[in-house]
Write an enzyme that holds these catalytic residues in place. Structure first.
Site, PDB file in Angstrom:
ATOM      1  N   HIS A  67       9.048 -13.402  82.152  1.00 39.53           N
ATOM      2  CA  HIS A  67       8.667 -13.394  80.743  1.00 39.53           C
ATOM      3  C   HIS A  67       8.733 -14.799  80.179  1.00 39.53           C
ATOM      4  CE1 HIS A  67      13.010 -12.718  81.032  1.00 39.53           C
ATOM      5  NE2 HIS A  67      13.112 -13.422  79.919  1.00 39.53           N
ATOM      6  N   CYS A 170      37.662  -2.247  87.485  1.00 38.81           N
ATOM      7  CA  CYS A 170      38.126  -2.101  88.868  1.00 38.81           C
ATOM      8  C   CYS A 170      38.660  -3.443  89.369  1.00 38.81           C
ATOM      9  CB  CYS A 170      36.999  -1.607  89.772  1.00 38.81           C
ATOM     10  SG  CYS A 170      35.667  -2.794  90.027  1.00 38.81           S
TER      11      CYS A 170
END
Length: 635
Positions: A67, A170
Site C-alpha cells: 500500500h 505466555c
C-alpha cells in the site's frame, strides 16, 4: 466507503503471471495504470517500494497488502491479485495480494481501508473463499457477504449488555499469548458479548485495558504462564488460569468469570489500594510452575546470547580466548568474555531474581537475585538458583505482609531497607550454611553421570527428553524437560540441549512434510497452514504444530512424540552438543559441534512423524478437503 465500491471486476486478477514479488508488483501497478486509476506508474511504484523497504507488507496466512499514498493516485483504489501456486513475497509464501492505492491527502481513508481489509483477511473462511473463487463476480460476492457479516456482528455486539475483558501472556510471547486471546474472543462473541483482550506479547502489551474497560467489565479472565500486573484490575475478582486452559476451555472460563458478578462485589477504591492483589496472590502464591516459568522467560535471552558468543569464540580456536595461548585472538577473547564471563554468569541470578519477583514483586527481586548469585558461586547452580528464588521471594513476601500495619510514614523505610535486608539475610544463611554444599555434590554427581553416558544409555536419555519436548508443545511436560536441559546447560553439559531442540523442531516440520507429501489427508486450509509450519519448525517454534494437534490429537500427538524421540535418541547417541539452546536453524551452523549430523537427526525425526501421520490419517473426499472449518479458528 465500502470495499466493494473500489474493488471492481476490472481490478481483480485471478491468475497472476508473475513468479516473484517484483513481477507481481509490476503487474498490479500496470493494472492500475491501464484502468487510469494512477497517472504515473513509476512514481507510484517508488512509493510502494518505499513502504516495502520499511517493513514487508506480507502479513502471513498467504496474504500481502502492499500500500502507498502518492500524488500519482487519482482516487482511492484496491487491486487484487491471486497466484494459486504462490510466490515468495517478503520471505513468506503468498497467494493473495491486495494493493491499496490512496491519494496523498487521503490519510484517514487510506488507514480505514487498510484496517478493514486486514481485519477481513484474518478470517480463514474469507481467505479460503477468495482462494477458491472461480470468477471476479464470485470475489465481489464474497467481499459483499463479509461486509454484511461485519455489520451484523457490530449490531450483535452493541446489543449485548455483557463485556468480557482479559489479559493473556505466555513464556515466549510468540504464539500461545495470541491463540488464547483469539479463543476467548471467539467464545465471547458466540455468546453475543463485547470483548477486549490485552496481549502481553514479545513486543510488550498490546490492546491495553483502560480504566473504563475495567470499570465496565462484567467478566475478567487472566490467562498467563508468566507474571502479569493484575493491579490494574482495581481489585475485581477474575479467573486466573494458565494460557493453555484459555485456548482449550474458553467458554467454561467465561461462564466461571460471569458467575463472580464483579459489578455487585467490587470493593471500595480506598480498600483496593491496600488489598487489590491479596486474594489473587494468595491463590497463586504456591503456583510453582508459574513462578519458575517467569524466571526462565527472563533467563532465556542470557542463555542464548551467552551460548552463541562462546560458540563464535571457539570458531577462532579452542584456546583462542586465553592470552597465554598461541591461538590467542582478541576478537575471540571479546566473545568469550561477553558470553561466558558476563552472560553465563548472570543466568542463575536472573533466574532466581525473577522467580522472587514473580512471588513478591520488587521486594523479592534483590534477595532472590543475591541468593541466585550465591548459588552460582557456591556450586549449587541452576537448581540452587531456583531454590534461592523461592526462598528469597517467599521470605520477602512474608516480611512485607508482617509489616503491613506499620504506620504509613515508615512504609518507605520498610520497602527499601527492612524487607530486602531481612529477606536477604534469610536466603543468604540458607544458601551458605544449608543448601550449597549438598546441592553442589548432587550437581557433581549428575554432571559425572551425564558425561559418562554413551551408546544406548545416551540414546535412551535423548529419546526421553525429546519425546517430552514434543508431547504437549509448550505445556508442563515440555517445560519440565526444558528446565532439565537448562540446568545441564548451566553446568556446561550441552548434549541435552541438542536433544531438546530436536524434540521442539520435529513436530512442526514433520506435520509440514505430511501436508506436502500426503495432501489428500488434509483440508486445503490445513495444507496452506502446513507451509507456515516449515518456517516455524526451522525457527524452533513448536507452537506451529498446535492447531493440527488440537484438530486431531489421537493421531498427531503420538506421531510427534515418536518422531521427536527417535531424532533425540540419534542426536545423543552421536554425541552431538549444542551451545545455544534456542534459535533453531539459525544457530546450528555456529553453535553445534556436528551441524550436518544434527540436521540429519532433525530430518530423520521429522520424516518419521510425517509418515506416521500419513499412515494413520485417512484420505479425505474433495468435499471434506474444501471444508475450511476443519482446523477451527486457531490457524
Amino acid at each position: 466507503m465500502k470495499l466493494v465500491d473500489i474493488i471492481t471486476h476490472d481490478n481483480i486478477i485471478l491468475n497472476l503471471e508473475g513468479d516473484n514479488q517484483a513481477d507481481v508488483i509490476d503487474e498490479l501497478v500496470d493494472k492500475l495504470a491501464s484502468n487510469q486509476l494512477i497517472n504515473d506508474s513509476e512514481q507510484f511504484k517508488k512509493a510502494i517500494y518505499k513502504r516495502e523497504n520499511e517493513i514487508s507488507t506480507a502479513v502471513g496466512y498467504g496474504v500481502a497488502i502492499p500500500h502507498a499514498k502518492s500524488k500519482s493516485v487519482n482516487k482511492p483504489t484496491i487491486v487484487m491479485g491471486r497466484k494459486l501456486q504462490g510466490i515468495d513475497y517478503g520471505g513468506q509464501h503468498t497467494n493473495l495480494i491486495f494493493m491499496i492505492a490512496a491519494p496523498e491527502n487521503a490519510s484517514n481513508e487510506h488507514l480505514s481501508l487498510l484496517s478493514k481489509l486486514s481485519t477481513f483477511l484474518m478470517n480463514e473462511i474469507f481467505r479460503a473463499k477468495l482462494v477458491l473463487a472461480t470468477s471476479q463476480d464470485e470475489v465481489i460476492k464474497v467481499i459483499q457477504e463479509q461486509e454484511k457479516q461485519q455489520v451484523a456482528d457490530k449490531k450483535e455486539e452493541t446489543g449485548s449488555g455483557k463485556y468480557l475483558i482479559g489479559i493473556t501472556a505466555c513464556m515466549t510471547g510468540i504464539a500461545h499469548t495470541y491463540m488464547a486471546a483469539e479463543s476467548l474472543k471467539d467464545a465471547a462473541k458466540s455468546r453475543g458479548m463485547k470483548v477486549k483482550i490485552q496481549t502481553n506479547g514479545s513486543n510488550g502489551p498490546e490492546n491495553r485495558l483502560t480504566a473504563a474497560d475495567i470499570q465496565n467489565a462484567d467478566a475478567i479472565v487472566v490467562a498467563h504462564d508468566v507474571r502479569v500486573d493484575t493491579s490494574v484490575l482495581q481489585g475485581k475478582q477474575f479467573v486466573d488460569v494458565p494460557v493453555k486452559k484459555a485456548i482449550n476451555q474458553a467458554d467454561q472460563l467465561i461462564e466461571q468469570a460471569l458467575s463472580y458478578d464483579i459489578k455487585e462485589n467490587t470493593v471500595e477504591k480506598n480498600v483496593v489500594e491496600e488489598e487489590m492483589q491479596s486474594e489473587p496472590e494468595e491463590k497463586s502464591g504456591l503456583n510453582f510452575y508459574k513462578h519458575i516459568m517467569s524466571g526462565v522467560s527472563y533467563m532465556i535471552p542470557f542463555v542464548v546470547v551467552g551460548g552463541i558468543f562462546i560458540a563464535i569464540s571457539f570458531m577462532f580456536g579452542i584456546n583462542a580466548s586465553n592470552p597465554e595461548s598461541d591461538q590467542y585472538n582478541v576478537i575471540a577473547a571479546f566473545f568469550s568474555q561477553a558470553g561466558g564471563d558476563a552472560a553465563f554468569a548472570l543466568m542463575v541470578p536472573i533466574l532466581a531474581g525473577f522467580i522472587g519477583y514473580s512471588i513478591a514483586d520488587k521486594q523479592g527481586l534483590a534477595p532472590a537475585m543475591i541468593g541466585g548469585m550465591m548459588a552460582s558461586i557456591g556450586g549449587s547452580g541452576f537448581l540452587g538458583g531456583m531454590v534461592a528464588g523461592f526462598v528469597g521471594g517467599f521470605a520477602a513476601k512474608f516480611i512485607k505482609k508482617s509489616m503491613a500495619k506499620i504506620p504509613k510514614s515508615f512504609q518507605g523505610l520498610v520497602s527499601v531497607l527492612i524487607v530486602p535486608l531481612l529477606s536477604t539475610l534469610i536466603v543468604g544463611v540458607f544458601m551458605f550454611f544449608i543448601l550449597n554444599t549438598p546441592m553442589s555434590m548432587l550437581n557433581e554427581f549428575l554432571e559425572g553421570w551425564l558425561k559418562g553416558l554413551t551408546g544406548i544409555n545416551a540414546a535412551i536419555l535423548g529419546a526421553l527428553l525429546a519425546g517430552m519436548m514434543a508431547s504437549d508443545m509448550g505445556g508442563p511436560i515440555n517445560k519440565t524437560a526444558s528446565a532439565f536441559g537448562l540446568a545441564m546447560f548451566a553446568a556446561n553439559i550441552f548434549e541435552p540441549s541438542a536433544a531438546l531442540m530436536v524434540g521442539g523442531m520435529v513436530p512442526p516440520i514433520g506435520i509440514a512434510l505430511a501436508t506436502s507429501i500426503f495432501k489428500n489427508r488434509f483440508t486445503i486450509q490445513e495444507v496452506e497452514a502446513g507451509k507456515a509450519s516449515y518456517v516455524l519448525g526451522a525457527s524452533f517454534i513448536t507452537e506451529g504444530a498446535i492447531p493440527f494437534a488440537a484438530a486431531d490429537p489421537l493421531r498427531i500427538i503420538p506421531a510427534n512424540i515418536i518422531g521427536g524421540a527417535v531424532g533425540g535418541a540419534a542426536c545423543m547417541a552421536l554425541d552431538i552438543s549444542l551451545k545455544a539452546p534456542h534459535g533453531g536453524i539459525f544457530v546450528i551452523p555456529i553453535a553445534c559441534n556436528k551441524p550436518l549430523l544434527y540436521i540429519g537427526c532433525i530430518l530423520l525425526g521429522s520424516l518419521i512423524t510425517c509418515f506416521i501421520i500419513g499412515f494413520m490419517k485417512k484420505p479425505l473426499s474433495d468435499k471434506d478437503r474444501n471444508n475450511a472449518k476443519q482446523m477451527g479458528s486457531i490457524i
